[in-house]
Design an enzyme around this catalytic site. Structure first.
Site, mmCIF file in Angstrom:
data_model
loop_
_atom_site.group_PDB
_atom_site.id
_atom_site.type_symbol
_atom_site.label_atom_id
_atom_site.label_comp_id
_atom_site.label_asym_id
_atom_site.label_seq_id
_atom_site.Cartn_x
_atom_site.Cartn_y
_atom_site.Cartn_z
ATOM 1 N N GLN A 225 0.741 -1.322 0.316
ATOM 2 C CA GLN A 225 -0.120 -0.590 -0.271
ATOM 3 C C GLN A 225 0.752 1.862 -0.199
ATOM 4 O O GLN A 225 0.377 2.330 -0.786
ATOM 5 C CB GLN A 225 -0.479 -0.285 0.959
ATOM 6 C CG GLN A 225 -1.669 1.209 1.261
ATOM 7 C CD GLN A 225 -2.969 1.125 1.772
ATOM 8 O OE1 GLN A 225 -3.218 2.701 2.517
ATOM 9 N NE2 GLN A 225 -3.565 0.090 3.095
ATOM 10 N N SER A 226 2.156 1.430 0.986
ATOM 11 C CA SER A 226 2.492 2.495 1.415
ATOM 12 C C SER A 226 3.138 3.094 -0.650
ATOM 13 O O SER A 226 3.024 4.457 -0.469
ATOM 14 C CB SER A 226 3.628 3.196 1.995
ATOM 15 O OG SER A 226 4.404 1.712 1.671
ATOM 16 N N THR B 285 14.716 -9.872 -10.595
ATOM 17 C CA THR B 285 15.649 -9.391 -11.015
ATOM 18 C C THR B 285 16.843 -9.981 -9.986
ATOM 19 O O THR B 285 17.785 -9.644 -9.961
ATOM 20 C CB THR B 285 15.339 -8.202 -9.883
ATOM 21 O OG1 THR B 285 14.590 -8.485 -8.350
ATOM 22 C CG2 THR B 285 14.319 -7.118 -10.381
ATOM 23 N N LYS B 286 16.407 -10.998 -9.679
ATOM 24 C CA LYS B 286 17.881 -11.713 -8.951
ATOM 25 C C LYS B 286 18.493 -12.493 -10.312
ATOM 26 O O LYS B 286 19.303 -13.236 -10.018
ATOM 27 C CB LYS B 286 16.883 -13.039 -7.601
ATOM 28 C CG LYS B 286 16.304 -12.484 -7.033
ATOM 29 C CD LYS B 286 15.450 -13.330 -5.975
ATOM 30 C CE LYS B 286 15.078 -12.738 -4.717
ATOM 31 N NZ LYS B 286 14.165 -13.838 -3.963
ATOM 32 N N ASN C 17 9.799 0.418 -1.745
ATOM 33 C CA ASN C 17 9.525 0.491 -0.633
ATOM 34 C C ASN C 17 9.685 -1.187 0.062
ATOM 35 O O ASN C 17 8.548 -1.663 0.570
ATOM 36 C CB ASN C 17 8.104 0.106 -0.161
ATOM 37 C CG ASN C 17 6.866 0.044 -1.064
ATOM 38 O OD1 ASN C 17 7.490 -1.250 -2.109
ATOM 39 N ND2 ASN C 17 5.461 -0.034 0.198
ATOM 40 N N PHE C 18 10.897 -1.939 -0.515
ATOM 41 C CA PHE C 18 11.247 -3.287 -0.371
ATOM 42 C C PHE C 18 11.517 -2.678 1.667
ATOM 43 O O PHE C 18 11.852 -1.809 2.051
ATOM 44 C CB PHE C 18 12.242 -3.532 -1.007
ATOM 45 C CG PHE C 18 11.922 -3.972 -2.118
ATOM 46 C CD1 PHE C 18 10.870 -4.958 -2.526
ATOM 47 C CD2 PHE C 18 12.293 -3.381 -3.915
ATOM 48 C CE1 PHE C 18 10.653 -5.425 -3.441
ATOM 49 C CE2 PHE C 18 11.787 -3.840 -4.173
ATOM 50 C CZ PHE C 18 10.690 -5.177 -4.651
ATOM 51 N N GLY C 19 11.983 -3.802 2.368
ATOM 52 C CA GLY C 19 13.000 -3.850 2.965
ATOM 53 C C GLY C 19 13.952 -3.392 3.058
ATOM 54 O O GLY C 19 14.877 -2.750 2.566
ATOM 55 N N TYR D 240 4.377 -2.225 9.438
ATOM 56 C CA TYR D 240 2.704 -2.051 9.128
ATOM 57 C C TYR D 240 2.224 -1.133 9.311
ATOM 58 O O TYR D 240 2.906 -0.210 10.167
ATOM 59 C CB TYR D 240 2.228 -3.671 9.440
ATOM 60 C CG TYR D 240 2.372 -5.050 8.890
ATOM 61 C CD1 TYR D 240 1.767 -5.089 8.102
ATOM 62 C CD2 TYR D 240 4.165 -4.990 8.873
ATOM 63 C CE1 TYR D 240 2.289 -6.217 6.932
ATOM 64 C CE2 TYR D 240 3.833 -6.773 8.867
ATOM 65 C CZ TYR D 240 3.346 -6.644 7.763
ATOM 66 O OH TYR D 240 3.843 -8.044 6.689
ATOM 67 N N GLU D 241 1.148 -0.791 8.680
ATOM 68 C CA GLU D 241 0.094 0.360 9.032
ATOM 69 C C GLU D 241 -0.044 0.230 10.180
ATOM 70 O O GLU D 241 0.559 1.877 10.651
ATOM 71 C CB GLU D 241 -1.251 0.086 8.045
ATOM 72 C CG GLU D 241 -1.961 1.501 9.478
ATOM 73 C CD GLU D 241 -1.836 2.714 8.433
ATOM 74 O OE1 GLU D 241 -2.527 3.629 9.078
ATOM 75 O OE2 GLU D 241 -1.621 2.974 7.006
ATOM 76 N N ASP E 104 -0.237 3.949 5.644
ATOM 77 C CA ASP E 104 0.609 3.568 4.750
ATOM 78 C C ASP E 104 0.253 4.662 3.119
ATOM 79 O O ASP E 104 1.512 5.635 2.911
ATOM 80 C CB ASP E 104 -0.523 2.170 4.297
ATOM 81 C CG ASP E 104 0.554 0.770 4.638
ATOM 82 O OD1 ASP E 104 1.680 1.129 5.063
ATOM 83 O OD2 ASP E 104 -0.386 -0.078 5.487
ATOM 84 N N GLY F 214 -8.536 21.297 19.109
ATOM 85 C CA GLY F 214 -8.271 22.396 18.693
ATOM 86 C C GLY F 214 -8.489 23.722 19.677
ATOM 87 O O GLY F 214 -9.048 23.608 20.461
ATOM 88 N N GLY F 215 -8.424 25.010 18.748
ATOM 89 C CA GLY F 215 -9.092 26.331 19.789
ATOM 90 C C GLY F 215 -10.669 26.715 20.381
ATOM 91 O O GLY F 215 -11.106 27.002 20.769
#
Length: 414
Positions: free
Chosen positions: A22-23, A78-79, A100-102, A142-143, A172, A247-248
């Site tokens: 998600q992120s 990609t390996k 956003n891999f580890g 995680y989120e 995320d 808030g105010g």
């Protein structure tokens, strides 16, 4: 959906999207909506969310489709050595790369920032991680972990209850929006410098930025209790304060008829709003009562004030309460359920609730773009099928032969 012609704000910008879940996808979807050509690079098995939380068998889940609109999809392992060569060429041809891999995962593929700069000095390379540099760097995020460590959970909930997560995905998608801001700034700076740069955004940091007012109140505590909070006791930390506005101007969610789980209206009591509120609730004498007439004297008894309002509101449906309060320009809003939101005609008219046709799962509903640009309107298009654009990218753009593409597929490279 309305179809909009013309150019888009980010037309001509190529984004290599190596994100998942998600992120990252929330960020690259916004870039796609702004007109960038976003190529989502997936492992041959696909983004894991294609299969998570499925509502229909053997089709891409809503989790995936609602975060990956307007993108193209290619598959690449990609390996493998050939996979790394193809990734190098994709980086060379891109303006932006997002992952956003580890921590350290892309470096271990052989693509450090130094190496990426050698391939393409103009690329903006954005990374989303759970945490910044320090003792938390290698923690899995995680989120709700980000909410827990960014200040949200400790300040959400009621005073006598546990810390609570918020339904808004501030860890995320909130981080994704911050990443978009960094990417756009880096692209703008590139116009002057001619070179790209690293953009790093941590989920904990993004949540903390959204909890800024709670750190304001943490510092104010040094000078005594927070009068606008409904709490009776204060220690040395900002307490959970239920539905207080923080808030105010004091606010609270008051019950409405017939008493269902979302039969509430959130009401803000501004100084100018007190007199008409007293009329509405049938207590006009409180407008001039010295014990109630000013914000200062009402502040110590906010609980009682909202109880009086609720005694009135609980006899009426929330839409009636809304109409009567708005007639006096009193800030308020009904608590809308997800069902009410997805059926809201105004949100449909504003293209915030959008119907999108999909070749495998049929039409699905998604959230449209909240960014409304006069010269770059958004057409929400469906998410791509896994590897749908392999031929277009590998043959049409990278110039690989049909035979090689077939061999790459047979060998598990794509």
């Amino acid at each position: 959906m309305t179809s909009h012609g013309g150019t888009k704000a980010l037309e001509g910008i190529r984004v290599l999207d190596m994100t998942h879940v998600q992120s990252g996808p929330s960020a690259t979807q916004l870039l796609a909506w702004l007109g960038a050509d976003v190529v989502k690079l997936e492992a041959p098995s696909g983004d894991i969310t294609r299969r998570q939380l499925r509502d229909l068998p053997d089709v891409d889940s809503l989790y995936f489709t609602m975060l990956n609109c307007n993108k193209r999809s290619i598959t690449l392992n990609t390996k493998t050595e050939r996979g790394k060569e193809i990734l190098t060429e994709l980086i060379r041809r891109s303006d932006v790369m997002v992952e956003n891999f580890g921590p350290g995962a892309v470096d271990r593929m052989g693509f450090t920032w130094d190496r990426i700069q050698e391939i393409n000095t103009r690329i903006v390379y954005a990374s989303i991680k759970g945490f910044g540099e320090g003792p938390y760097t290698n923690f899995k995020a995680y989120e709700v972990v980000a909410q827990a460590m960014g200040g949200s959970m400790s300040t959400t909930g009621f005073e006598d209850g546990p810390p609570l997560a918020t339904g808004a995905q501030i860890g995320d998608s909130g981080t994704g929006i911050h990443a978009v801001a960094g990417i756009l700034a880096a692209l703008f700076q590139r116009e002057n410098t001619g070179r790209g740069q690293r953009v790093n955004v941590a989920m904990q940091h993004a949540v903390l930025n959204l909890c800024r007012v709670k750190l304001r109140d943490q510092q104010r505590l040094a000078h005594g209790p927070l009068a606008e909070y409904p709490n009776d006791d204060f220690g040395d930390e900002v307490p959970r304060s239920g539905n207080a506005s923080g808030g105010g101007q004091p606010g609270w969610a008051v019950k409405c008829a017939p008493g269902g789980p979302n039969d509430y209206v959130y009401v803000i009591v501004q100084p100018v709003g007190w007199q008409p509120i007293t009329e509405l609730i049938g207590r006009p004498e409180l407008a001039d009562d010295p014990d109630w007439a000013t914000p200062e004297v009402r502040l110590p008894k906010l609980g009682k004030m909202f109880q009086l309002i609720e005694e009135w509101s609980s006899t009426l449906p929330k839409w009636d309460v809304l109409e009567r309060l708005n007639a006096h320009n009193i800030p308020c809003g009904p608590i809308l359920s997800t069902k009410e939101i997805i059926e809201d005609a105004s949100l449909v008219a504003n293209e915030m609730v959008v119907e999108v046709p999909h070749p495998e799962r049929g039409t699905f509903t998604t959230v449209g773009s909240p960014l409304k640009l006069s010269d770059s309107p958004v057409d929400v298009e469906r998410s791509p099928l896994l590897g749908e654009h392999n031929e277009a990218v590998y043959v049409g753009e990278l110039g690989l032969g049909d035979e090689e593409v077939a061999l790459l597929k047979a060998n598990g490279v794509i």
